[in-house]
Write an enzyme that holds these catalytic residues in place. Structure first.
Site, short mmCIF file in Angstrom:
data_model
loop_
_atom_site.label_atom_id
_atom_site.label_comp_id
_atom_site.label_asym_id
_atom_site.label_seq_id
_atom_site.Cartn_x
_atom_site.Cartn_y
_atom_site.Cartn_z
N GLY A 15 -16.37 6.33 8.87
CA GLY A 15 -17.07 6.47 10.15
C GLY A 15 -18.47 7.02 9.99
O GLY A 15 -19.43 6.49 10.56
N CYS A 42 -10.70 6.70 2.61
CA CYS A 42 -10.38 5.27 2.48
C CYS A 42 -10.73 4.75 1.09
O CYS A 42 -9.90 4.16 0.40
CB CYS A 42 -11.12 4.49 3.55
SG CYS A 42 -11.00 2.71 3.33
N CYS A 47 -6.92 3.86 1.52
CA CYS A 47 -6.72 2.41 1.65
C CYS A 47 -6.99 1.63 0.36
O CYS A 47 -6.18 0.80 -0.06
CB CYS A 47 -7.66 1.83 2.71
SG CYS A 47 -7.94 2.91 4.11
N LYS A 50 -4.87 2.62 -2.82
CA LYS A 50 -3.48 2.31 -2.41
C LYS A 50 -3.21 0.81 -2.53
O LYS A 50 -2.23 0.36 -3.10
CB LYS A 50 -3.25 2.81 -0.98
CG LYS A 50 -1.89 2.53 -0.38
CD LYS A 50 -1.76 1.20 0.34
CE LYS A 50 -2.79 0.86 1.35
NZ LYS A 50 -2.74 1.62 2.58
N TYR A 98 -21.64 2.42 -1.81
CA TYR A 98 -21.85 3.26 -0.61
C TYR A 98 -23.19 3.99 -0.70
O TYR A 98 -23.88 4.16 0.30
CB TYR A 98 -20.69 4.24 -0.43
CG TYR A 98 -19.61 3.64 0.44
CD1 TYR A 98 -18.83 2.58 -0.02
CD2 TYR A 98 -19.39 4.10 1.74
CE1 TYR A 98 -17.88 1.99 0.78
CE2 TYR A 98 -18.43 3.51 2.54
CZ TYR A 98 -17.67 2.46 2.06
OH TYR A 98 -16.74 1.88 2.86
N ALA A 114 -21.93 21.05 4.35
CA ALA A 114 -22.79 21.39 5.49
C ALA A 114 -21.98 22.21 6.48
O ALA A 114 -20.77 22.00 6.64
CB ALA A 114 -23.31 20.12 6.15
N TYR A 176 3.31 5.98 7.38
CA TYR A 176 2.59 4.98 6.59
C TYR A 176 2.63 5.33 5.09
O TYR A 176 2.98 4.52 4.25
CB TYR A 176 1.11 4.99 6.97
CG TYR A 176 0.67 4.22 8.19
CD1 TYR A 176 0.79 4.76 9.46
CD2 TYR A 176 0.07 2.98 8.04
CE1 TYR A 176 0.32 4.08 10.58
CE2 TYR A 176 -0.42 2.29 9.16
CZ TYR A 176 -0.28 2.84 10.42
OH TYR A 176 -0.76 2.17 11.50
N ILE A 177 2.18 6.57 4.78
CA ILE A 177 1.98 6.91 3.37
C ILE A 177 3.30 6.96 2.62
O ILE A 177 3.42 6.48 1.49
CB ILE A 177 1.19 8.24 3.25
CG1 ILE A 177 -0.21 8.06 3.84
CG2 ILE A 177 1.11 8.71 1.80
CD1 ILE A 177 -1.10 9.29 3.81
N GLU A 180 4.61 3.37 2.01
CA GLU A 180 3.74 2.64 1.08
C GLU A 180 3.94 3.14 -0.35
O GLU A 180 4.09 2.36 -1.29
CB GLU A 180 2.27 2.76 1.50
CG GLU A 180 1.97 1.98 2.79
CD GLU A 180 0.53 2.05 3.23
OE1 GLU A 180 -0.22 2.92 2.76
OE2 GLU A 180 0.14 1.21 4.07
N ARG A 203 8.39 5.95 12.94
CA ARG A 203 8.39 6.20 14.39
C ARG A 203 7.09 5.65 14.97
O ARG A 203 6.02 5.77 14.37
CB ARG A 203 8.49 7.71 14.63
CG ARG A 203 8.67 8.11 16.06
CD ARG A 203 9.18 9.54 16.15
NE ARG A 203 8.26 10.49 15.53
CZ ARG A 203 7.18 10.99 16.13
NH1 ARG A 203 6.86 10.61 17.37
NH2 ARG A 203 6.40 11.86 15.52
N ASP A 301 -11.06 10.44 11.92
CA ASP A 301 -9.85 11.27 11.85
C ASP A 301 -10.05 12.66 12.45
O ASP A 301 -9.09 13.26 12.95
CB ASP A 301 -9.42 11.47 10.38
CG ASP A 301 -8.78 10.23 9.79
OD1 ASP A 301 -8.81 9.17 10.46
OD2 ASP A 301 -8.26 10.31 8.66
N ALA A 339 -1.60 -2.71 9.66
CA ALA A 339 -0.63 -3.14 8.65
C ALA A 339 -0.15 -1.92 7.89
O ALA A 339 -0.89 -0.97 7.69
CB ALA A 339 -1.27 -4.12 7.69
N HIS A 434 1.49 -26.36 7.41
CA HIS A 434 2.76 -26.53 6.73
C HIS A 434 2.56 -26.75 5.23
O HIS A 434 1.65 -27.47 4.85
CB HIS A 434 3.47 -27.75 7.34
CG HIS A 434 4.87 -27.91 6.86
ND1 HIS A 434 5.87 -27.02 7.21
CD2 HIS A 434 5.42 -28.82 6.03
CE1 HIS A 434 7.00 -27.41 6.62
NE2 HIS A 434 6.75 -28.49 5.90
N GLU A 439 3.31 -20.44 10.10
CA GLU A 439 3.51 -21.49 11.11
C GLU A 439 4.66 -21.16 12.04
O GLU A 439 4.76 -21.67 13.16
CB GLU A 439 3.72 -22.87 10.46
CG GLU A 439 5.03 -23.03 9.72
CD GLU A 439 5.18 -24.42 9.08
OE1 GLU A 439 4.85 -25.41 9.74
OE2 GLU A 439 5.63 -24.49 7.92
#
Ligand code: NDP
Length: 449
Positions: A15, A42, A47, A50, A98, A114, A176-177, A180, A203, A301, A339, A434, A439
């Site tokens: 972010g 991430c 992410c 992972k 980055y 900071a 999630y974690i 995974e 949940r 977050d 996902a 197909h 499909e």
């Protein structure tokens, strides 16, 4: 009043980086402070590594499946240090990218912690700078519950850098974690036990999806235990003796704690600057991400809403365009596709069936479970689940859920259809591709509920 910067961003995660570089591209003078790693959770411990580990762990099944397709040869051996170190190399490459993403539009990177001193002043490494606007984007940090020996657990932060690959792993948590990493550790060869305190893990996800994934993980040989918690952990050399509330004891090489993440706001000087926080330390913000101090904003977050990279990025875009291009953008929190990279993957968009029944009294559920074509030859018993939720009053498809290989790739496209308010009739007139699993989403004709 003259300030050193138009915008000072604290935290160079998904972010913060997006807000900083877009604001700079729009002409603002921007600095960003980061004391850990560029790209945040991430890129460094989330992410990205992972997903690389998920790829790595799936090869075991791929090698097994290959024999039915005519491939033979000695069975490959897994070397943890190769995967771990190649992953780290890739992350270092991304850190560099980055860096360039920030410096190209002119963002000044300050590699230091900071701390807010007041509404317009930030303290960095013994110096202070001033800014017209300040953005707090410091992310979150794993929560480790307190019980005897809980300090012997690792979190996802450490799991990416283990010196030795464990033979036996216990994972605490059911989000999630936890699921995974259960797939990663199991796929890479560890004896894996997942401990979850409730009746059924994941949940918040569709109940049918949760039970389906439970069956699949169990089928693969992961020891999944519900209504169970850890009472204590004792360290015995490299071993961890894990005592459960059921009276049982497990012995593991590593215990992974995956019990959620709290906003990272400690020692940020929020109180000194007058920024109000909630019970978990999250920065409280309005719909424009403005905190209780009108020139201090927060996203991602740290605001304790949706802990997902693409959401933080969308919020960062809003900050840039609304503050430095006079726009009035809003992030839509409805129908966020997501996902879970457990194996098989979960992909989901829209409400669960349970929630959709409350929202749409005349709900029709289309559902299909089947074995992927690949496994007709391999003989693997893994199954897939696909589910569409349709509001009969409007014929709109309001939700789609899937468990199966590449579920995230498939659900991303359905997310567009659902945002565009596609109807079941639109799905029905779409020609399938197909033979694919996807499909199935355009060929489900009979509602089952
Ligand atoms: P989650 O909030 O998803 O899950 C936390 C789990 O820990 C829940 O099952 C919870 O149980 C359990 N738990 C919480 N406290 C305790 C406790 N004291 N003792 C035992 N169990 C406990 O958090 P994660 O850590 O899995 O992930 C953090 C966030 O990161 C996720 O919510 C997600 O937003 C994000 N993320 C996203 C990914 C993706 O997009 N694929 C991947 C990984 C993370 P209960 O359900 O009973 O509360």
């Amino acid at each position: 009043m003259d300030y050193d910067y138009d915008l000072f961003v604290i935290g160079a995660g998904s972010g913060g980086v997006r807000a900083a570089r877009m604001s700079a591209a729009l002409g603002a003078s921007v600095a960003i402070a980061e004391d850990r790693y560029l790209g945040g959770t991430c890129v460094n411990v989330g992410c990205v590594p992972k997903k690389l580990f998920v790829y790595g762990s799936h090869f075991k099944e791929d090698f097994e499946d290959a024999s039915a397709y005519g491939w033979s040869g000695s069975s490959p051996e897994f070397d943890w240090s190769v995967l771990r170190d190649n992953k780290t190399k890739e992350i270092k490459r991304l850190n560099g990218i980055y860096h360039n993403l920030l410096t190209s539009p002119g963002v000044e990177i300050i590699s230091s912690k900071a701390r807010l001193k007041d509404a317009h002043t930030v303290q960095i490494a013994g110096d202070t700078v001033s800014a017209d606007k300040i953005l707090v984007a410091t992310g979150s940090w794993p929560i480790v519950p307190e019980f005897p020996g809980s300090q012997h657990m690792i979190t996802s932060n450490e799991a990416f850098y283990l010196d030795n690959f464990p033979e036996r792993v216990v994972i605490l948590g059911g989000g999630y974690i936890a699921v995974e990493f259960a797939g990663i550790f199991h796929g890479l060869g560890a004896e894996t036990t997942l401990i979850y305190r409730g009746d059924l893990f994941l949940r918040g996800f569709d109940k049918g999806v949760r039970t389906f994934v439970f069956d699949e993980l169990r089928e693969k040989g992961i020891d999944v235990r519900f209504n169970t918690n850890i009472e204590s952990i004792e360290a015995n050399g490299h071993e961890r003796i894990v005592r459960l509330n059921t009276g049982e004891t497990l012995v593991a090489d590593d215990v992974l704690c995956a019990t959620g993440r709290n906003p990272l706001t400690k020692d940020l000087g929020l109180r000194e600057a007058g920024v109000a926080t909630g019970s978990n330390g999250e920065v409280l913000v309005d719909e424009n991400y403005r905190s209780s101090v009108k020139n201090i904003f927060a996203i991602g977050d740290v605001i304790g809403r949706v802990q997902l990279t693409p959401v933080a990025i969308a919020e960062g875009m809003c900050i840039a365009y609304n503050q430095f291009n006079d726009e009035n953008r809003r992030v839509s929190y409805e129908n966020i596709p997501t996902a879970v990279f457990c194996q098989p993957n979960i992909g989901t968009v829209g409400p669960t069936e349970e929630r959709a029944r409350e929202l749409y009294p005349r709900l029709k559920v289309y559902e299909s479970t089947f074995r992927a074509m690949k496994h007709t030859l391999s003989g693997r018993q893994e199954r897939m689940l696909m589910k569409l939720l349709v509001d009969e009053d409007t014929d709109r498809v309001v939700g789609a859920h899937m468990v199966g290989p590449d579920a995230g790739e498939i659900i991303q496209g359905l997310g567009v259809a659902i945002s565009a308010k596609a109807t079941k009739a639109d799905f029905d007139t779409t020609i399938g591709i197909h033979p694919t699993a996807a499909e199935e989403f355009v060929t489900m004709r009979e509602a089952i509920r």
